[in-house]
Design an enzyme around this catalytic site. Structure first.
Site, short mmCIF file in Angstrom:
data_model
loop_
_atom_site.label_atom_id
_atom_site.label_comp_id
_atom_site.label_asym_id
_atom_site.label_seq_id
_atom_site.Cartn_x
_atom_site.Cartn_y
_atom_site.Cartn_z
N ARG A 44 40.46 62.85 18.06
CA ARG A 44 41.40 62.37 19.08
C ARG A 44 42.01 61.04 18.63
NH1 ARG A 44 39.26 59.51 22.70
NH2 ARG A 44 37.65 61.00 23.31
N ASP A 168 65.66 58.46 23.95
CA ASP A 168 65.27 59.84 23.65
C ASP A 168 66.28 60.35 22.62
OD1 ASP A 168 64.95 62.61 23.58
OD2 ASP A 168 64.38 62.75 25.69
N LYS A 193 62.25 70.60 19.17
CA LYS A 193 63.66 70.96 18.97
C LYS A 193 64.05 70.82 17.49
CE LYS A 193 63.29 71.22 23.44
NZ LYS A 193 63.61 70.14 24.35
C1 LIG Z 1 62.94 69.44 25.41
C2 LIG Z 1 63.22 68.00 25.67
C3 LIG Z 1 62.22 67.13 26.11
C4 LIG Z 1 60.81 67.60 26.43
O1 LIG Z 1 60.13 68.04 25.29
P1 LIG Z 1 58.98 69.17 25.36
O2 LIG Z 1 58.59 69.27 23.92
O3 LIG Z 1 59.61 70.41 25.91
O4 LIG Z 1 57.90 68.65 26.24
C5 LIG Z 1 62.54 65.80 26.30
N1 LIG Z 1 63.79 65.35 26.07
C6 LIG Z 1 64.78 66.15 25.66
C7 LIG Z 1 66.15 65.60 25.45
C8 LIG Z 1 64.53 67.51 25.45
O5 LIG Z 1 65.54 68.31 25.06
#
Ligand SMILES: *Cc1c(COP(=O)(O)O)cnc(C)c1O
Length: 391
Positions: A44, A168, A193
């Site tokens: 962890r 983000d 993504k």
């Molecule tokens: C998909 C996404 C998230 C969340 O990520 P997960 O891996 O699905 O938990 C956060 N921010 C953006 C812009 C996203 O497209």
């Protein structure tokens, strides 16, 4: 970072010479004497496969340290844990739905207030910020209407009250955008993504700019435990090897698709930051390294859910699914899928019309993608001609 530097930032295994990163599938590490170890004691806290991923991502984003989490939301959650009750956040109003849910239904309950603003106008942030603001949270470009905020301008405003700027960077990826070089303190990614890139894992990443912030995130990562397992770390590292190649191809495909859509008679509006007509095109051009991403959204002249339904169920290469950024093209209808939990009136306010369709361009040949879309438009007409209206 050049493609060469990205690829060679991934080390081969010093023990065996293995050219790819070994998967250390272990929970614990043998100690010579209590507290005497080779830098790893419990998985962890740290794991050699995860350490490679974390180091590579820190280099990729130009930060002090990187951290790998089980999902993008777990990464976001770790950053929110820097806050205390009474603190305030200023966040982009077009924020990812899962982040909105976490802010509103988990953290507001714990005494953290969130103000949602249109951050494409930095003035709005300047007007709202106060000594209580501890985080400014932006996504750029946003989902699904691809609004772009000026990171450099907002970072100056955040600094004026010692708030941290979090970006983000999921949509732009580290290939198009380097938020730390533009003044951000923390970057988060949904590694699910573009970074993973093959629609075969869920992962989250945090990069902190300074040692001080890195130590805080490291503490939270170990204390809360939402880490990414070694096998998914391996897959994410493998994704990074081809990230530049994939992302650039996806950007090229998105450009071709956007140009096709702009001229199509059935299309009303096209949302793509690469278009000169896009509201934030100039900022996007400046801050995204000449790359505008692989996502294109558009609305139909026939602005109904039915027409959108007919379109999204008649594509061949664009698969109907949530998520984005993978090598296979995907499409979705946000009003019924990713943004279904937002009331229609609120959706309309933020520009998510009934017929809005989001495309995530993969790495197929652009002419095949365009042909696919072209025949799906015809399918709307065919189903109409046949007197068929989907309820
Ligand atoms: C998909 C996404 C998230 C969340 O990520 P997960 O891996 O699905 O938990 C956060 N921010 C953006 C812009 C996203 O497209």
């Amino acid at each position: 970072m050049s493609a060469t530097n990205i690829i060679h930032s991934i080390p081969s295994d010093p023990l065996t010479g293995a050219i790819s990163v070994p998967v250390y599938q272990t929970s614990t590490f043998i100690q010579e004497a209590p507290g005497v170890n080779k830098g790893f004691d419990y998985a962890r806290s740290n794991n050699p496969t995860r350490k490679v991923l974390e180091d590579v991502v820190a280099q990729l984003e130009g930060g002090h340290s990187g951290f790998a989490f089980a999902t993008g939301l777990a990464a976001i959650d770790s950053v929110l844990k820097l806050l205390s009750a009474g603190d305030e956040i200023i966040a982009v109003d077009d924020i990812y739905g899962g982040a909105y849910r976490l802010f509103t239904h988990v953290y507001e309950k714990l005494g953290i207030k969130v103000h949602y603003l249109d951050t494409t106008d930095a003035e709005n942030v300047a007007n709202k910020i106060s000594s209580k603001t501890k985080l400014v949270w932006i996504e750029s470009p946003t989902n699904p209407t691809l609004k772009v905020s000026d990171i450099q301008e907002i970072s100056k405003i955040a600094k004026s009250v010692n708030a941290l700027l979090v970006v983000d960077n999921t949509f732009a990826s580290p290939i198009a955008q380097k938020p730390i070089s533009l003044g951000a303190d923390i970057i988060i990614h949904s590694g699910t993504k573009y970074i993973g890139g093959h629609s075969d894992l869920v992962a989250g990443l945090v990069v902190a700019k300074t040692q001080e912030l890195s130590e805080k995130i490291k503490f939270i990562q170990n204390a809360s435990g939402g880490i990414l397992g070694p096998w998914d770390c391996f897959l994410t590292i493998r994704g990074i090897e081809t990230l530049e190649l994939r992302y650039k191809k996806q950007c090229d495909n998105a450009f071709a698709v956007a140009a096709f859509l702009v001229n199509h008679e059935a299309v009303k509006d096209v949302y793509f930051p690469g278009l000169v007509s896009h509201k934030n095109h100039e900022i996007a051009k400046r801050q995204q390294n000449g790359l505008f991403g692989g996502i294109v959204s558009f609305t139909l002249k026939e602005d109904t859910q039915e027409a959108a339904n007919q379109f999204v169920t008649n594509t061949h290469y664009f698969k109907l699914a949530e998520s984005l950024g993978g090598v296979k093209s995907l499409l979705c209808h946000p009003p019924q899928m990713t943004h279904a939990s937002i009331p229609r009136e609120k959706r309309l306010q933020s520009g998510i019309k009934d017929s809005l369709i989001r495309l995530s361009c993969g790495i197929e040949d652009s002419q095949d993608l365009i042909h696919d879309l072209s025949q799906a438009f015809k399918a709307i007409n065919k189903t109409k001609e046949a007197g068929y209206v989907k309820q």
